[in-house]
Design a protein around this motif. Structure first.
Motif, PDB file in Angstrom:
ATOM      1  N   ASP A  82      -5.911  -9.800  11.136  1.00  0.00           N
ATOM      2  CA  ASP A  82      -4.953  -8.994  10.379  1.00  0.00           C
ATOM      3  C   ASP A  82      -5.118  -9.286   8.892  1.00  0.00           C
ATOM      4  N   GLY A  83      -4.850  -8.292   8.075  1.00  0.00           N
ATOM      5  CA  GLY A  83      -4.863  -8.491   6.641  1.00  0.00           C
ATOM      6  C   GLY A  83      -3.568  -9.128   6.179  1.00  0.00           C
ATOM      7  N   VAL A  84      -3.608  -9.762   5.024  1.00  0.00           N
ATOM      8  CA  VAL A  84      -2.403 -10.358   4.440  1.00  0.00           C
ATOM      9  C   VAL A  84      -2.230  -9.844   3.014  1.00  0.00           C
ATOM     10  N   ARG A  85      -0.972  -9.730   2.609  1.00  0.00           N
ATOM     11  CA  ARG A  85      -0.634  -9.298   1.257  1.00  0.00           C
ATOM     12  C   ARG A  85       0.592 -10.083   0.793  1.00  0.00           C
ATOM     13  N   PHE A  86       0.533 -10.556  -0.436  1.00  0.00           N
ATOM     14  CA  PHE A  86       1.685 -11.205  -1.046  1.00  0.00           C
ATOM     15  C   PHE A  86       1.886 -10.557  -2.402  1.00  0.00           C
ATOM     16  N   ARG A  87       3.079 -10.011  -2.628  1.00  0.00           N
ATOM     17  CA  ARG A  87       3.376  -9.286  -3.863  1.00  0.00           C
ATOM     18  C   ARG A  87       4.498  -9.970  -4.643  1.00  0.00           C
ATOM     19  N   VAL A  88       4.335  -9.958  -5.958  1.00  0.00           N
ATOM     20  CA  VAL A  88       5.398 -10.397  -6.867  1.00  0.00           C
ATOM     21  C   VAL A  88       5.482  -9.393  -8.001  1.00  0.00           C
ATOM     22  N   ARG A  89       6.682  -9.273  -8.528  1.00  0.00           N
ATOM     23  CA  ARG A  89       6.890  -8.346  -9.659  1.00  0.00           C
ATOM     24  C   ARG A  89       7.260  -9.167 -10.884  1.00  0.00           C
ATOM     25  N   HIS A  90       6.583  -8.845 -11.979  1.00  0.00           N
ATOM     26  CA  HIS A  90       6.874  -9.480 -13.260  1.00  0.00           C
ATOM     27  C   HIS A  90       7.021  -8.366 -14.294  1.00  0.00           C
ATOM     28  N   GLU A  91       8.203  -8.247 -14.827  1.00  0.00           N
ATOM     29  CA  GLU A  91       8.545  -7.183 -15.763  1.00  0.00           C
ATOM     30  C   GLU A  91       8.210  -5.839 -15.122  1.00  0.00           C
ATOM     31  N   GLU A  92       7.292  -5.074 -15.681  1.00  0.00           N
ATOM     32  CA  GLU A  92       6.991  -3.733 -15.168  1.00  0.00           C
ATOM     33  C   GLU A  92       5.737  -3.702 -14.290  1.00  0.00           C
ATOM     34  N   THR A  93       5.237  -4.858 -13.895  1.00  0.00           N
ATOM     35  CA  THR A  93       3.980  -4.910 -13.150  1.00  0.00           C
ATOM     36  C   THR A  93       4.163  -5.625 -11.820  1.00  0.00           C
ATOM     37  N   THR A  94       3.557  -5.069 -10.780  1.00  0.00           N
ATOM     38  CA  THR A  94       3.521  -5.707  -9.472  1.00  0.00           C
ATOM     39  C   THR A  94       2.131  -6.277  -9.255  1.00  0.00           C
ATOM     40  N   TYR A  95       2.076  -7.556  -8.931  1.00  0.00           N
ATOM     41  CA  TYR A  95       0.819  -8.243  -8.663  1.00  0.00           C
ATOM     42  C   TYR A  95       0.702  -8.452  -7.163  1.00  0.00           C
ATOM     43  N   GLU A  96      -0.509  -8.295  -6.650  1.00  0.00           N
ATOM     44  CA  GLU A  96      -0.730  -8.464  -5.225  1.00  0.00           C
ATOM     45  C   GLU A  96      -1.939  -9.359  -4.996  1.00  0.00           C
ATOM     46  N   LEU A  97      -1.731 -10.378  -4.159  1.00  0.00           N
ATOM     47  CA  LEU A  97      -2.813 -11.212  -3.657  1.00  0.00           C
ATOM     48  C   LEU A  97      -3.017 -10.784  -2.215  1.00  0.00           C
ATOM     49  N   ALA A  98      -4.254 -10.521  -1.837  1.00  0.00           N
ATOM     50  CA  ALA A  98      -4.501  -9.995  -0.500  1.00  0.00           C
ATOM     51  C   ALA A  98      -5.833 -10.501   0.033  1.00  0.00           C
ATOM     52  N   ALA A  99      -5.953 -10.444   1.354  1.00  0.00           N
ATOM     53  CA  ALA A  99      -7.208 -10.822   2.007  1.00  0.00           C
ATOM     54  C   ALA A  99      -7.292 -10.099   3.342  1.00  0.00           C
ATOM     55  N   ALA A 100      -8.520  -9.895   3.785  1.00  0.00           N
ATOM     56  CA  ALA A 100      -8.760  -9.251   5.070  1.00  0.00           C
ATOM     57  C   ALA A 100     -10.027  -9.835   5.684  1.00  0.00           C
ATOM     58  N   ARG A 101     -10.014  -9.924   6.976  1.00  0.00           N
ATOM     59  CA  ARG A 101     -11.184 -10.378   7.716  1.00  0.00           C
ATOM     60  C   ARG A 101     -12.139  -9.204   7.861  1.00  0.00           C
ATOM     61  N   VAL A 102     -13.413  -9.443   7.631  1.00  0.00           N
ATOM     62  CA  VAL A 102     -14.431  -8.413   7.810  1.00  0.00           C
ATOM     63  C   VAL A 102     -15.545  -8.976   8.683  1.00  0.00           C
ATOM     64  N   GLY A 103     -16.102  -8.100   9.503  1.00  0.00           N
ATOM     65  CA  GLY A 103     -17.162  -8.539  10.414  1.00  0.00           C
ATOM     66  C   GLY A 103     -16.583  -9.150  11.670  1.00  0.00           C
ATOM     67  N   GLY A 104     -17.438  -9.561  12.560  1.00  0.00           N
ATOM     68  CA  GLY A 104     -16.984 -10.164  13.811  1.00  0.00           C
ATOM     69  C   GLY A 104     -16.491  -9.122  14.783  1.00  0.00           C
ATOM     70  N   ALA A 105     -15.781  -9.565  15.792  1.00  0.00           N
ATOM     71  CA  ALA A 105     -15.331  -8.685  16.874  1.00  0.00           C
ATOM     72  C   ALA A 105     -14.230  -7.741  16.431  1.00  0.00           C
ATOM     73  N   GLN A 106     -13.428  -8.165  15.440  1.00  0.00           N
ATOM     74  CA  GLN A 106     -12.301  -7.335  15.014  1.00  0.00           C
ATOM     75  C   GLN A 106     -12.475  -6.965  13.551  1.00  0.00           C
ATOM     76  N   GLU A 107     -12.163  -5.739  13.222  1.00  0.00           N
ATOM     77  CA  GLU A 107     -12.133  -5.303  11.823  1.00  0.00           C
ATOM     78  C   GLU A 107     -10.713  -5.516  11.305  1.00  0.00           C
ATOM     79  N   PRO A 108     -10.525  -5.616   9.980  1.00  0.00           N
ATOM     80  CA  PRO A 108      -9.192  -5.869   9.419  1.00  0.00           C
ATOM     81  C   PRO A 108      -8.230  -4.726   9.690  1.00  0.00           C
TER      82      PRO A 108
END
Length: 110
Positions: A82-108
């Motif tokens: 599964d993919g992951v996302r973590f979001r924070v908002r600072h003033e007028e901007t939303t920042y996102e840190l994210a990751a996803a698994r690629v390859g292997g038996a399962q796609e993200p």
């Protein structure tokens, strides 16, 4: 099973941007779950450092980075494909840190 890698990224979106415009702050492709989670934590530190030190967004980033339960959830989700996302908002901007698994038996699922 084919090789598994993890794609990680950090983006920013300014509120009210017309058209929707996402700015990439960083990206990486890692060969292991450990490196992916380490990269995300390092990016959380860097982003917290770039923002105002006493801002709520910086506090959220460092809390997420330092919380063992949150990091366990990230590892579990990525390990399950599964993919992951973590979001924070600072003033007028939303920042996102994210990751996803690629390859292997399962796609993200992100």
């Amino acid at each position: 099973m084919a090789d598994v890698e993890y794609r990680c990224w950090v983006t920013a979106v300014r509120a009210g941007a017309e058209p929707y415009e996402e700015k990439a702050f960083g990206a990486a492709r890692t060969p292991s779950l450990l490196l992916a989670t380490s990269w995300l934590r390092a990016q959380a530190s860097l982003l917290a450092w770039r923002l105002e030190p006493d801002s709520p967004a910086s506090a959220q980033l460092t809390t997420w980075r330092d919380d063992p339960r949150s990091q366990w959830q990230v590892s579990e989700a990525l390990g399950a494909g599964d993919g992951v996302r973590f979001r924070v908002r600072h003033e007028e901007t939303t920042y996102e840190l994210a990751a996803a698994r690629v390859g292997g038996a399962q796609e993200p699922h992100a």
